[in-house]
Motif scaffolding. Structure first.
Motif, PDB file in Angstrom:
ATOM      1  N   MET A 181       0.843  -1.171   0.000  1.00 24.04           N
ATOM      2  CA  MET A 181       0.000   0.000   0.000  1.00 24.04           C
ATOM      3  C   MET A 181       0.888   1.233   0.000  1.00 24.04           C
ATOM      4  O   MET A 181       1.886   1.295   0.700  1.00 24.04           O
ATOM      5  CB  MET A 181      -0.898  -0.042   1.232  1.00 24.04           C
ATOM      6  N   ARG A 182       0.529   2.215  -0.759  1.00 24.71           N
ATOM      7  CA  ARG A 182       1.297   3.454  -0.864  1.00 24.71           C
ATOM      8  C   ARG A 182       0.493   4.610  -0.286  1.00 24.71           C
ATOM      9  O   ARG A 182      -0.724   4.649  -0.383  1.00 24.71           O
ATOM     10  CB  ARG A 182       1.637   3.735  -2.319  1.00 24.71           C
ATOM     11  N   ASP A 183       1.199   5.547   0.284  1.00 26.13           N
ATOM     12  CA  ASP A 183       0.606   6.770   0.793  1.00 26.13           C
ATOM     13  C   ASP A 183       0.046   7.538  -0.409  1.00 26.13           C
ATOM     14  O   ASP A 183       0.714   7.665  -1.431  1.00 26.13           O
ATOM     15  CB  ASP A 183       1.694   7.568   1.505  1.00 26.13           C
TER      16      ASP A 183
ATOM     17  N   SER B 254       5.973   6.692  -1.350  1.00 24.30           N
ATOM     18  CA  SER B 254       6.539   5.880  -0.278  1.00 24.30           C
ATOM     19  C   SER B 254       5.496   4.911   0.261  1.00 24.30           C
ATOM     20  O   SER B 254       4.322   5.259   0.404  1.00 24.30           O
ATOM     21  CB  SER B 254       7.017   6.762   0.875  1.00 24.30           C
ATOM     22  N   PRO B 255       5.922   3.701   0.591  1.00 26.42           N
ATOM     23  CA  PRO B 255       4.982   2.772   1.204  1.00 26.42           C
ATOM     24  C   PRO B 255       4.560   3.249   2.587  1.00 26.42           C
ATOM     25  O   PRO B 255       5.346   3.892   3.289  1.00 26.42           O
ATOM     26  CB  PRO B 255       5.768   1.463   1.310  1.00 26.42           C
ATOM     27  N   VAL B 256       3.334   2.975   2.957  1.00 28.36           N
ATOM     28  CA  VAL B 256       2.852   3.288   4.294  1.00 28.36           C
ATOM     29  C   VAL B 256       3.502   2.306   5.250  1.00 28.36           C
ATOM     30  O   VAL B 256       3.496   1.091   5.009  1.00 28.36           O
ATOM     31  CB  VAL B 256       1.308   3.163   4.365  1.00 28.36           C
ATOM     32  N   PRO B 257       4.129   2.799   6.343  1.00 28.44           N
ATOM     33  CA  PRO B 257       4.779   1.865   7.267  1.00 28.44           C
ATOM     34  C   PRO B 257       3.772   0.922   7.919  1.00 28.44           C
ATOM     35  O   PRO B 257       2.663   1.323   8.254  1.00 28.44           O
ATOM     36  CB  PRO B 257       5.425   2.770   8.311  1.00 28.44           C
TER      37      PRO B 257
ATOM     38  N   GLU C  34      -0.282  10.631  -1.006  1.00 25.42           N
ATOM     39  CA  GLU C  34       0.408  11.856  -1.377  1.00 25.42           C
ATOM     40  C   GLU C  34       1.865  11.642  -1.758  1.00 25.42           C
ATOM     41  O   GLU C  34       2.558  12.581  -2.088  1.00 25.42           O
ATOM     42  CB  GLU C  34       0.309  12.865  -0.234  1.00 25.42           C
ATOM     43  N   SER C  35       2.354  10.427  -1.682  1.00 28.42           N
ATOM     44  CA  SER C  35       3.741  10.172  -2.058  1.00 28.42           C
ATOM     45  C   SER C  35       3.859   8.773  -2.639  1.00 28.42           C
ATOM     46  O   SER C  35       2.914   8.012  -2.644  1.00 28.42           O
ATOM     47  CB  SER C  35       4.667  10.318  -0.843  1.00 28.42           C
TER      48      SER C  35
END
Length: 159
Positions: free
Chosen positions: A1-3, A8-11, A5-6
């Motif tokens: 899953m990705r954020d 980057s992967p969601v931690p 707004e970016s």
């Protein structure tokens, strides 16, 4: 899953230990300085714990890892991911093993490091998230009697 707004992967969140409240904390003064102890936990696990070459690990928060240990001629896989890293101060990771270890539970190992007066390291290790106190106590005994003394000896030999 990705954020959204970016890129980057969601931690991933830390495991919920609410249903597994059992754990242990051990303390030890290590002979090596914090830098060496931190490096042992993040870059050199196969020098003191994992079978040499049987490890896939990068010290990056959120990054999964796997390594294999040998105990009584049997191989035992360990899985996890880094939850927090503070160079020379803190290593926090999840720890999953099979029936003779965490029984498949995603436990949390937290290693806190502080410089000791003699140039060594005061280490506090908390291993939490066990199904029962018997498993927690067994891991506490292993950390205290075998694993951390072995790490201390390996690091002392490197000095």
């Amino acid at each position: 899953m990705r954020d959204a707004e970016s890129s980057s992967p969601v931690p991933l969140p830390a495991p919920d230990l609410g249903a597994r409240p059992h754990g242990v904390t051990v303390e030890r003064v290590m002979k090596a300085p914090p830098e060496a102890v931190y490096r042992a936990w993040t870059e050199e696990v196969d020098a003191w714990f994992a079978e040499p070459g049987m490890i896939r690990m990068r010290a990056v928060v959120g990054e999964p890892f796997v390594f294999v240990t040998r105990h009584e001629k049997a191989l035992h896989p360990h899985y996890g991911r880094f939850l927090a890293l503070e160079p020379n101060r803190l290593v926090k990771l999840t720890w999953v093993t099979g029936a003779l270890g965490t029984d498949g539970a995603e436990t949390i190992v937290t290693v806190k490091l502080e410089p000791a007066a003699d140039g060594g390291t005061r280490l506090w290790l908390t291993h939490a998230g066990f199904y029962n106190q018997t498993a927690a106590r067994g891991h506490g005994d292993a950390w205290t009697q075998h694993v951390l003394p072995h790490l201390d000896d390996v690091l002392a030999d490197e000095r």
